[in-house]
Motif scaffolding. Structure first.
Motif, PDB file in Angstrom:
ATOM      1  N   ARG A 174       5.331   4.830 -21.984  1.00 42.88           N
ATOM      2  CA  ARG A 174       4.713   5.966 -21.291  1.00 42.88           C
ATOM      3  C   ARG A 174       5.476   6.316 -20.012  1.00 42.88           C
ATOM      4  N   TYR A 175       5.992   5.302 -19.324  1.00 45.35           N
ATOM      5  CA  TYR A 175       6.711   5.545 -18.074  1.00 45.35           C
ATOM      6  C   TYR A 175       8.173   5.895 -18.314  1.00 45.35           C
ATOM      7  N   ALA A 176       8.738   5.345 -19.359  1.00 44.30           N
ATOM      8  CA  ALA A 176      10.156   5.586 -19.630  1.00 44.30           C
ATOM      9  C   ALA A 176      10.425   6.977 -20.191  1.00 44.30           C
ATOM     10  N   HIS A 177       9.410   7.606 -20.779  1.00 45.47           N
ATOM     11  CA  HIS A 177       9.640   8.879 -21.479  1.00 45.47           C
ATOM     12  C   HIS A 177       8.709   9.992 -21.009  1.00 45.47           C
ATOM     13  N   ALA A 178       8.230   9.923 -19.777  1.00 46.73           N
ATOM     14  CA  ALA A 178       7.314  10.942 -19.253  1.00 46.73           C
ATOM     15  C   ALA A 178       8.066  12.222 -18.880  1.00 46.73           C
ATOM     16  N   SER A 179       7.339  13.339 -18.918  1.00 49.13           N
ATOM     17  CA  SER A 179       7.863  14.619 -18.446  1.00 49.13           C
ATOM     18  C   SER A 179       7.516  14.778 -16.969  1.00 49.13           C
ATOM     19  N   ALA A 180       8.344  15.483 -16.235  1.00 52.50           N
ATOM     20  CA  ALA A 180       8.178  15.609 -14.784  1.00 52.50           C
ATOM     21  C   ALA A 180       6.971  16.465 -14.421  1.00 52.50           C
ATOM     22  N   ALA A 181       6.212  16.028 -13.409  1.00 55.92           N
ATOM     23  CA  ALA A 181       5.117  16.820 -12.840  1.00 55.92           C
ATOM     24  C   ALA A 181       5.739  17.950 -12.024  1.00 55.92           C
ATOM     25  N   GLN A 182       5.502  19.171 -12.414  1.00 56.98           N
ATOM     26  CA  GLN A 182       6.199  20.295 -11.808  1.00 56.98           C
ATOM     27  C   GLN A 182       5.791  20.526 -10.348  1.00 56.98           C
ATOM     28  N   ASP A 183       4.537  20.212  -9.986  1.00 54.85           N
ATOM     29  CA  ASP A 183       4.139  20.401  -8.589  1.00 54.85           C
ATOM     30  C   ASP A 183       4.892  19.457  -7.658  1.00 54.85           C
ATOM     31  N   VAL A 184       5.223  18.261  -8.155  1.00 52.60           N
ATOM     32  CA  VAL A 184       5.997  17.308  -7.352  1.00 52.60           C
ATOM     33  C   VAL A 184       7.467  17.696  -7.337  1.00 52.60           C
ATOM     34  N   ARG A 185       7.989  18.085  -8.486  1.00 54.51           N
ATOM     35  CA  ARG A 185       9.400  18.468  -8.570  1.00 54.51           C
ATOM     36  C   ARG A 185       9.707  19.649  -7.649  1.00 54.51           C
ATOM     37  N   GLY A 186       8.724  20.517  -7.451  1.00 50.27           N
ATOM     38  CA  GLY A 186       8.935  21.692  -6.623  1.00 50.27           C
ATOM     39  C   GLY A 186       8.866  21.432  -5.130  1.00 50.27           C
ATOM     40  N   ILE A 187       8.569  20.198  -4.725  1.00 49.44           N
ATOM     41  CA  ILE A 187       8.426  19.895  -3.294  1.00 49.44           C
ATOM     42  C   ILE A 187       9.753  19.988  -2.556  1.00 49.44           C
ATOM     43  N   GLY A 188      10.825  19.525  -3.183  1.00 53.15           N
ATOM     44  CA  GLY A 188      12.110  19.520  -2.489  1.00 53.15           C
ATOM     45  C   GLY A 188      13.245  19.144  -3.405  1.00 53.15           C
ATOM     46  N   LEU A 273       2.351  -9.507  -8.305  1.00 54.57           N
ATOM     47  CA  LEU A 273       3.345  -8.933  -9.215  1.00 54.57           C
ATOM     48  C   LEU A 273       2.955  -7.470  -9.336  1.00 54.57           C
ATOM     49  N   SER A 274       3.640  -6.626  -8.633  1.00 52.53           N
ATOM     50  CA  SER A 274       3.232  -5.239  -8.471  1.00 52.53           C
ATOM     51  C   SER A 274       3.409  -4.436  -9.750  1.00 52.53           C
ATOM     52  N   LEU A 275       2.282  -3.968 -10.316  1.00 52.44           N
ATOM     53  CA  LEU A 275       2.354  -3.091 -11.478  1.00 52.44           C
ATOM     54  C   LEU A 275       3.083  -1.799 -11.143  1.00 52.44           C
ATOM     55  N   SER A 276       2.824  -1.263  -9.959  1.00 56.42           N
ATOM     56  CA  SER A 276       3.491  -0.028  -9.554  1.00 56.42           C
ATOM     57  C   SER A 276       5.002  -0.215  -9.519  1.00 56.42           C
ATOM     58  N   SER A 277       5.436  -1.403  -9.139  1.00 54.63           N
ATOM     59  CA  SER A 277       6.873  -1.671  -9.110  1.00 54.63           C
ATOM     60  C   SER A 277       7.456  -1.712 -10.523  1.00 54.63           C
ATOM     61  N   LEU A 278       6.772  -2.378 -11.435  1.00 52.88           N
ATOM     62  CA  LEU A 278       7.249  -2.422 -12.815  1.00 52.88           C
ATOM     63  C   LEU A 278       7.270  -1.029 -13.433  1.00 52.88           C
ATOM     64  N   GLU A 279       6.253  -0.229 -13.121  1.00 49.75           N
ATOM     65  CA  GLU A 279       6.210   1.138 -13.631  1.00 49.75           C
ATOM     66  C   GLU A 279       7.348   1.961 -13.045  1.00 49.75           C
ATOM     67  N   GLY A 280       7.618   1.748 -11.764  1.00 49.80           N
ATOM     68  CA  GLY A 280       8.740   2.434 -11.138  1.00 49.80           C
ATOM     69  C   GLY A 280      10.060   2.027 -11.751  1.00 49.80           C
ATOM     70  N   MET A 281      10.209   0.753 -12.079  1.00 50.36           N
ATOM     71  CA  MET A 281      11.431   0.269 -12.702  1.00 50.36           C
ATOM     72  C   MET A 281      11.596   0.823 -14.111  1.00 50.36           C
ATOM     73  N   ALA A 282      10.484   1.092 -14.775  1.00 49.56           N
ATOM     74  CA  ALA A 282      10.537   1.637 -16.132  1.00 49.56           C
ATOM     75  C   ALA A 282      10.838   3.122 -16.158  1.00 49.56           C
ATOM     76  N   SER A 283      10.693   3.796 -15.026  1.00 53.19           N
ATOM     77  CA  SER A 283      10.682   5.265 -14.986  1.00 53.19           C
ATOM     78  C   SER A 283      12.030   5.930 -15.229  1.00 53.19           C
TER      79      SER A 283
END
Length: 369
Positions: A174-188, A273-283
């Motif tokens: 789910r993290y390795a193949h997600a599509s970009a959130a356009q509201d975040v992509r448009g920030i900068g 063991l940070s789940l957010s870190s593992l998810e970030g590493m998978a991204s």
């Protein structure tokens, strides 16, 4: 089995995310799984679990009331009436209140230690209560090797026999193949994202201060919320970074948020063991982390580590990645290879294995008495 998990809230955090990943999968394995959350606040995690068919009990309004005696009374009544095979706690207040509840009505207690450290370990006066509390538990599950080492040192050899480690797991695909959130992509043009609760354990202020060392095209997105939000807003205003630091609030589309980012970072004072870190590493994005317990173990040799509370060092690490495409690709490759080893299905299997083990021992003990 009939299983009850107990947690303080369903705000952003590793323990809270574990509920979302673990409970529906246990239910899918044919078990009756329910959740008790002290704080009634409805969050994306709360709604995800409801949609997954998990029955949720909640008692008070606000995380500032998690130590209310109402929670102790309501939890005791729930445990007594629910006739659960396993009651599994997360965070200090549920751990303590379930231990008191065990005195009133015997249950099989398990708990998870989600960090390598916590504030109460520094309170000498609290140590006897802490040791008594853990003595009520049939199994203490630590989420990393360092978390287990530190827990054993804290409780002592006499209470170390019921301790084991089960690494947190993620839904890698789910993290390795997600599509970009356009509201975040448009920030900068360049997006650095941190996903973490706004609480004392996390170190978002270092990331905010790092923006002064990065070119104007870089923007920092902080996904999460919590008790330190007002403090962070003050730092942002003081440094004049209102146009470059963005508080995204609680999001239910974290894979898409990460996919919209150029860099993902975890900055903490300590971790389990940070789940957010593992998810970030998978991204598929370069992952950076502060060099502290709980992050060093999984990031070293894979992602990029920078010194604790070193804002300038973090900025320099980002600029090195920005200027060396081959190095950047190698970091992404190593991070994804590491994250892929932490499959959520393995975590679920091991948790259920622990439950079967302690339930069997409890049954044998009752049969002999």
């Amino acid at each position: 089995m009939k299983i009850l998990h107990v947690i303080t809230s369903l705000l952003t955090g590793g323990a809270e995310k574990l509920m979302v990943d673990l409970l529906p999968r246990m239910k899918g394995e044919g078990h009756e799984v329910e959740l008790c959350v002290f704080d009634k606040t409805r969050t994306p995690f709360y709604e995800q679990l409801e949609k997954a068919g998990i029955r949720i009990y909640s008692f008070v309004d606000g995380v500032d009331k998690v130590y209310s005696l109402k929670n102790l009374y309501c939890l005791w009544r729930l445990i007594r009436k629910g006739k659960y095979d396993i009651v599994h706690t997360h965070n200090t207040a549920p751990q303590l209140f379930a231990a008191f509840g065990d005195v009133l009505c015997s249950v099989v207690l398990c708990t998870t230690e989600h960090n390598t450290s916590n504030r109460r370990r520094g309170w000498t006066w609290y140590a006897p209560l802490d040791r008594w509390m853990f003595s009520r538990y049939k199994k203490v599950i630590c989420i990393s090797d360092q978390a287990e080492i530190n827990h054993r040192a804290h409780v002592g050899e006499a209470l170390s026999g019921n301790v084991c480690t089960i690494y947190n797991g993620i839904d890698y695909d789910r993290y390795a193949h997600a599509s970009a959130a356009q509201d975040v992509r448009g920030i900068g043009r360049k997006i650095i994202t941190n996903v973490a609760g706004f609480r004392y354990q996390k170190d978002q202020p270092t990331l905010i201060r790092a923006m002064a060392f990065l070119p104007e095209e870089f923007h920092l997105c902080l996904a999460g919320d919590g008790e330190r939000r007002e403090e962070y807003e003050g730092i942002i205003a003081e440094l004049g970074l209102q146009d470059r630091v963005h508080l995204l609030g609680l999001r239910s589309d974290i894979p898409e948020v990460l996919a919209a980012s150029d860099y993902v970072v975890m900055c903490s004072h300590f971790e389990g063991l940070s789940l957010s870190s593992l998810e970030g590493m998978a991204s598929g994005r370069p992952f950076l982390a502060s060099d502290v317990d709980g992050l060093h173990e999984i990031v070293d040799g894979n992602g990029v580590l920078f010194a604790h509370e070193d804002a300038k060092g973090f900025a320099e690490a980002v600029m090195r990645l920005e200027g060396d495409e081959e190095y950047r690709r190698e970091i992404v490759r190593k991070c994804q290879a590491k994250a892929a080893k932490y499959d959520v299905s393995v975590m679920v299997e091991r948790y259920l294995g622990v439950y079967e083990e302690v339930a069997l021992v409890q049954g044998q003990s009752q049969g002999q008495s």
